[in-house]
Design a protein around this motif. Structure first.
Motif, PDB file in Angstrom:
ATOM      1  N   ASN A   1      28.382 -22.575 -18.954  1.00 54.42           N
ATOM      2  CA  ASN A   1      28.277 -23.312 -17.695  1.00 54.42           C
ATOM      3  C   ASN A   1      27.725 -22.404 -16.600  1.00 54.42           C
ATOM      4  N   PRO A   2      26.905 -22.953 -15.679  1.00 48.49           N
ATOM      5  CA  PRO A   2      26.323 -22.125 -14.618  1.00 48.49           C
ATOM      6  C   PRO A   2      27.398 -21.489 -13.747  1.00 48.49           C
ATOM      7  N   VAL A   3      27.112 -20.278 -13.346  1.00 49.81           N
ATOM      8  CA  VAL A   3      27.993 -19.572 -12.425  1.00 49.81           C
ATOM      9  C   VAL A   3      27.332 -19.568 -11.061  1.00 49.81           C
ATOM     10  N   GLU A   4      27.910 -20.237 -10.141  1.00 48.08           N
ATOM     11  CA  GLU A   4      27.385 -20.283  -8.776  1.00 48.08           C
ATOM     12  C   GLU A   4      28.023 -19.198  -7.946  1.00 48.08           C
ATOM     13  N   GLY A   5      27.174 -18.539  -7.132  1.00 44.70           N
ATOM     14  CA  GLY A   5      27.703 -17.556  -6.195  1.00 44.70           C
ATOM     15  C   GLY A   5      27.776 -16.141  -6.715  1.00 44.70           C
ATOM     16  N   ALA A   6      27.268 -15.885  -7.928  1.00 43.89           N
ATOM     17  CA  ALA A   6      27.219 -14.502  -8.400  1.00 43.89           C
ATOM     18  C   ALA A   6      26.169 -13.748  -7.584  1.00 43.89           C
ATOM     19  N   ILE A   7      26.517 -12.566  -7.091  1.00 43.45           N
ATOM     20  CA  ILE A   7      25.615 -11.794  -6.233  1.00 43.45           C
ATOM     21  C   ILE A   7      25.104 -10.585  -7.010  1.00 43.45           C
ATOM     22  N   PHE A   8      23.778 -10.392  -6.935  1.00 47.19           N
ATOM     23  CA  PHE A   8      23.136  -9.276  -7.620  1.00 47.19           C
ATOM     24  C   PHE A   8      22.512  -8.335  -6.598  1.00 47.19           C
ATOM     25  N   GLU A   9      22.674  -7.071  -6.862  1.00 46.25           N
ATOM     26  CA  GLU A   9      21.941  -6.057  -6.115  1.00 46.25           C
ATOM     27  C   GLU A   9      20.662  -5.771  -6.906  1.00 46.25           C
ATOM     28  N   VAL A  10      19.518  -6.067  -6.300  1.00 48.97           N
ATOM     29  CA  VAL A  10      18.226  -5.923  -6.968  1.00 48.97           C
ATOM     30  C   VAL A  10      17.480  -4.773  -6.302  1.00 48.97           C
ATOM     31  N   ARG A  11      17.063  -3.812  -7.102  1.00 54.04           N
ATOM     32  CA  ARG A  11      16.391  -2.623  -6.567  1.00 54.04           C
ATOM     33  C   ARG A  11      14.995  -2.491  -7.183  1.00 54.04           C
ATOM     34  N   LEU A  12      14.036  -2.129  -6.334  1.00 54.96           N
ATOM     35  CA  LEU A  12      12.661  -1.921  -6.786  1.00 54.96           C
ATOM     36  C   LEU A  12      12.318  -0.446  -6.638  1.00 54.96           C
ATOM     37  N   TYR A  13      11.851   0.153  -7.748  1.00 53.68           N
ATOM     38  CA  TYR A  13      11.451   1.560  -7.778  1.00 53.68           C
ATOM     39  C   TYR A  13       9.940   1.649  -7.980  1.00 53.68           C
ATOM     40  N   ASP A  14       9.336   2.609  -7.297  1.00 49.75           N
ATOM     41  CA  ASP A  14       7.892   2.826  -7.426  1.00 49.75           C
ATOM     42  C   ASP A  14       7.622   3.594  -8.706  1.00 49.75           C
ATOM     43  N   GLY A  15       6.935   2.974  -9.643  1.00 48.85           N
ATOM     44  CA  GLY A  15       6.641   3.607 -10.922  1.00 48.85           C
ATOM     45  C   GLY A  15       7.206   2.789 -12.068  1.00 48.85           C
ATOM     46  N   VAL A  16       6.710   3.071 -13.249  1.00 51.17           N
ATOM     47  CA  VAL A  16       7.154   2.357 -14.450  1.00 51.17           C
ATOM     48  C   VAL A  16       8.071   3.277 -15.245  1.00 51.17           C
ATOM     49  N   TYR A  17       9.299   2.843 -15.448  1.00 53.22           N
ATOM     50  CA  TYR A  17      10.303   3.633 -16.156  1.00 53.22           C
ATOM     51  C   TYR A  17      10.889   2.806 -17.291  1.00 53.22           C
ATOM     52  N   LYS A  18      11.322   3.524 -18.332  1.00 58.89           N
ATOM     53  CA  LYS A  18      11.831   2.849 -19.518  1.00 58.89           C
ATOM     54  C   LYS A  18      13.343   2.680 -19.498  1.00 58.89           C
TER      55      LYS A  18
ATOM     56  N   LEU B   1       0.814  -1.212   0.000  1.00 57.08           N
ATOM     57  CA  LEU B   1       0.000   0.000   0.000  1.00 57.08           C
ATOM     58  C   LEU B   1       0.848   1.263   0.000  1.00 57.08           C
ATOM     59  N   SER B   2       2.143   1.127   0.267  1.00 52.17           N
ATOM     60  CA  SER B   2       3.027   2.288   0.192  1.00 52.17           C
ATOM     61  C   SER B   2       3.406   2.611  -1.247  1.00 52.17           C
ATOM     62  N   LEU B   3       3.024   1.751  -2.185  1.00 52.19           N
ATOM     63  CA  LEU B   3       3.337   1.947  -3.596  1.00 52.19           C
ATOM     64  C   LEU B   3       2.163   2.618  -4.295  1.00 52.19           C
ATOM     65  N   SER B   4       2.488   3.403  -5.329  1.00 57.15           N
ATOM     66  CA  SER B   4       1.462   4.238  -5.960  1.00 57.15           C
ATOM     67  C   SER B   4       0.393   3.446  -6.695  1.00 57.15           C
ATOM     68  N   SER B   5       0.670   2.202  -7.076  1.00 53.84           N
ATOM     69  CA  SER B   5      -0.325   1.408  -7.811  1.00 53.84           C
ATOM     70  C   SER B   5      -1.330   0.734  -6.896  1.00 53.84           C
ATOM     71  N   TYR B   6      -1.170   0.893  -5.593  1.00 48.23           N
ATOM     72  CA  TYR B   6      -2.037   0.203  -4.640  1.00 48.23           C
ATOM     73  C   TYR B   6      -2.712   1.209  -3.717  1.00 48.23           C
ATOM     74  N   SER B   7      -3.948   0.897  -3.383  1.00 48.43           N
ATOM     75  CA  SER B   7      -4.706   1.775  -2.506  1.00 48.43           C
ATOM     76  C   SER B   7      -5.841   0.987  -1.866  1.00 48.43           C
ATOM     77  N   LEU B   8      -6.326   1.495  -0.743  1.00 53.66           N
ATOM     78  CA  LEU B   8      -7.552   0.964  -0.133  1.00 53.66           C
ATOM     79  C   LEU B   8      -8.726   1.909  -0.372  1.00 53.66           C
ATOM     80  N   ALA B   9      -8.451   3.044  -0.994  1.00 52.01           N
ATOM     81  CA  ALA B   9      -9.499   4.047  -1.205  1.00 52.01           C
ATOM     82  C   ALA B   9     -10.372   3.679  -2.402  1.00 52.01           C
ATOM     83  N   ASP B  10     -11.602   4.177  -2.348  1.00 51.83           N
ATOM     84  CA  ASP B  10     -12.560   4.121  -3.465  1.00 51.83           C
ATOM     85  C   ASP B  10     -13.078   2.718  -3.766  1.00 51.83           C
TER      86      ASP B  10
END
Length: 669
Positions: free
Chosen positions: A375-392, A267-276
């Motif tokens: 061949n699979p790479v084991e142990g690769a670490i990714f920083e994953v970030r989530l932003y509020d909104g749709v961007y190109k 609900l802290s994200l702009s696409s979600y609401s309890l209103a209306d």
């Protein structure tokens, strides 16, 4: 009609002079002369009309003997001319004047006389004649008020009780009482216990104002309004009738709806609401009779709806979601509201509707991490970030602060999955996942996710490109991302016997004898190392005595001296090395390794070195008469002290020139 006090003959009014004609004529007076009249079937009804007024014309007959309109029956006509205390009437009779002698069936001469022999109208309103007195009450009589002259007539008041819901009788009305008032004085009280009308035993006089009050109200009903009335001075109606409706007593009950989300954190994200969110409150289970609609505000609560229900018993209402709030699926749910009175008087009934938030489908993995050979790479670490909104673009995202940041590690199959088991907590702590009410991890809609590789095992080159989450029709697409194997390098330097003079034109052959890992179908086509397994390359030293082989795949290599100067002997044994060269931190310290030129891998807790340098010196034939003289070669890493192979032993010279004895095999895994 003007019959009172005149001398006209009965024949003047269409009445016969004989007894039979008189009888038949009087019976037809109401119809033939358009006389306003009231008909009473029983003596009780006739008595209840109230006290007669001067000028009233009353006709009565014995109902038990004959029927109306039949000649020969015993009946009488009364012309009342009393004053309330001295009641007199002019009546049809077979007596003349005051004489008791029987007349010859002739009509009276019209003079006033006191009614004798029981032919009398009493002041209490009982119309008793000789005939009436002969008839038992259950037999009754027929009677007409044929005509009324002079001032208004008194009235009696009749009450009938019904409910407002059915407009008819209900046994729950039993015991209702009404009291007739004149001013503050209570005159008479009646109790109603059935559907029958009940009459006050009281004559309401013309010109007087009266009030009817409901003085006892049946349980579960509202008290009826007072009825105020005044009998008209010219009133001719003997009975005033009221049908009084009781409305079931209503008590308030409140309905409050709270909207909830299956993933409150979204609900802290702009696409979600309890209103209306919109709800309908219905009075029927089929949700067809809509009472009101309620809409939620920003905190998901509706205004309180207050409605009235009957003061006793059970009432049901039904709440149905008409439209869901933003970012949520509709529930399709109908909830029943049960109200039990009187205990729920003014109570608030709380309902909660929980909507399932809309999500992006999360696959088994959102990244497949491979090396350039597929061949699979084991142990690769990714920083994953989530932003509020749709961007190109990534640049658009990076203008804002991410809502969530996670660090996820690839498994042995190279998969990176949104799952707590993939969190790289030993690298950095992550934010919490978005989860539904069942604890399942979900990815919210209307957001943009980026991911960037921040750490890989030492044998791979890190790819620090920031990638955008790939989504198609709300389904995450899994994409393959590659890590290039870190390339290796071998340097050969050929020196003269003095160990200082470089030799140009000496040929060495490098053979890739065994790769660390094979190629797969997922191999990156653009990956093209210098050699593939089994391949060789021959190279001659330059003027500085150097040969450098770069872009080498990881694995085992063999170096053979294939051509040298005429006065020099070839190395007898090949030089073998496995790249990258690994050693523990303890070994590296012992060998004075230049660790700034290597890379420590905390996955294996070892140092990795991807470049090896060999210095090769040959003795002149004439100086080396011994058969099989190999001369010597030195093997070193960038930053290491010289390593010399003499005979069968490996001697390592550290930077201080201190000798240390080791096994001949240099490569460590």
């Amino acid at each position: 009609m003007g019959l009172s006090g005149n001398k006209k003959k009965p024949s003047d009014y269409g009445l016969g002079d004989s007894r039979d004609n008189t009888l038949s004529g009087w019976i037809n007076v109401p119809n033939n002369n358009n006389v306003k009249h009231a008909y009473f079937k029983t003596k009780k009804d006739l008595i209840n009309i109230g006290k007669p007024r001067r000028g009233d014309i009353i006709w009565i007959m014995a109902a038990g003997e004959h029927t109306p309109g039949q000649t020969g029956c015993d009946n009488h006509i009364l012309f009342y001319w009393g004053n309330g205390t001295n009641d007199v009437a002019w009546h049809s009779t077979h007596y003349t004047g005051k004489s008791t002698a029987r007349a010859n069936s002739s009509w009276c001469d019209g003079s006033l006389e006191n009614i004798k022999g029981g032919h009398k109208v009493n002041t209490n309103g009982n119309c008793q004649t000789e005939i009436a007195s002969k008839q038992p009450p259950d037999k009754g009589l027929y009677g007409y008020i044929l005509y009324r002259t002079g001032g208004g007539s008194p009235q009696r008041v009749q009450i009938k009780k019904v409910t407002s819901t059915t407009n008819g009788w209900d046994d729950s009305l039993k015991g209702t009482q009404f009291t007739l008032y004149q001013g503050s004085k209570a005159l008479k009280t009646i109790t109603i216990n059935s559907a029958d009308a009940v009459t006050f035993d009281y004559d309401c006089e013309p010109g007087v104002t009266y009030v009817i009050k409901e003085t006892r109200t049946a349980a579960g009903y509202k008290k009826a309004d007072d009825i105020k009335f005044k009998v008209d001075d010219n009133n001719s109606d003997m009975v005033r009738k009221y049908t009084i409706s009781n409305t079931p007593d209503k008590k308030p009950v409140n309905i409050h709806i709270q909207k909830a989300s299956s993933c409150p954190e979204m609900l802290s994200l702009s696409s979600y609401s309890l209103a209306d969110a919109t709800f309908g409150i219905y009075s029927d289970a089929g949700c067809t009779n809509l009472l009101t609609t309620l809409k939620t505000n920003t905190d998901g609560s509706t205004p309180v709806f207050t409605t009235q229900v009957e003061a006793s018993g059970t009432t049901y209402f039904y709440a149905k979601e008409i439209s869901p709030p933003s970012g949520h699926n509709g529930t399709g749910q109908v909830q029943t509201i049960t109200v039990n009175m009187p205990q729920d008087d003014n109570a608030t009934k709380y309902l909660t509707f929980t909507n399932i938030a809309k999500y992006d489908d999360v696959p088994g993995a959102f990244v497949k991490k491979l090396d350039t050979k597929g061949n699979p790479v084991e142990g690769a670490i990714f920083e994953v970030r989530l932003y509020d909104g749709v961007y190109k673009t990534v640049a658009e995202c990076q203008k804002y602060t991410p809502k969530k940041t996670w660090y996820l590690k690839s498994d042995r199959d190279g998969n990176v999955v949104f799952d707590r088991y993939y969190l790289a907590d030993d690298f950095k702590p992550s934010d919490s996942f978005y989860k539904d009410k069942n604890g399942a991890i979900k990815i919210p809609i209307g957001c943009t996710i980026t991911f960037q590789e921040v750490k890989v095992p030492s044998e791979y080159q890190i790819d620090e490109t920031v990638q955008l989450w790939s989504e198609k029709n709300q389904v995450v697409e899994v994409k393959k991302y590659y890590n290039y194997l870190k390339p290796c390098k071998i340097n050969i330097r050929k020196l003269a016997e003095d160990g200082r003079t470089p030799l140009e034109g000496v040929e060495f052959e490098l053979t890739f004898t065994k790769e660390t890992e094979p190629y797969t179908d997922d191999a990156l086509r653009s990956y093209n190392p210098l050699l593939k397994q089994g391949e060789s390359i021959k190279t001659t030293t330059n003027k500085d005595g150097y040969i450098t082989w770069e872009d080498l795949d990881q694995g085992e290599y063999q170096i053979v001296e294939t051509k040298t100067h005429d006065d020099m002997t070839l190395l007898k044994d090949p030089i073998k090395v496995t790249l990258p060269i690994t050693m523990t931190d303890e070994n590296a310290k012992e060998m004075s390794a230049a660790t700034d030129q290597g890379k420590f891998d905390d996955y294996t807790n070892k140092w990795y070195f991807y470049e090896a340098t060999f210095e090769v010196t040959n003795n002149a034939k004439f100086k080396m008469p011994m058969t099989g003289d190999n001369g010597f070669w030195k093997f070193g890493f960038i930053g290491f002290g010289a390593i010399a192979v003499l005979g069968t032993g490996l001697v390592i010279f550290d930077k201080k020139g201190k000798k240390q004895k080791h096994r001949k095999r240099v490569t460590k895994k």
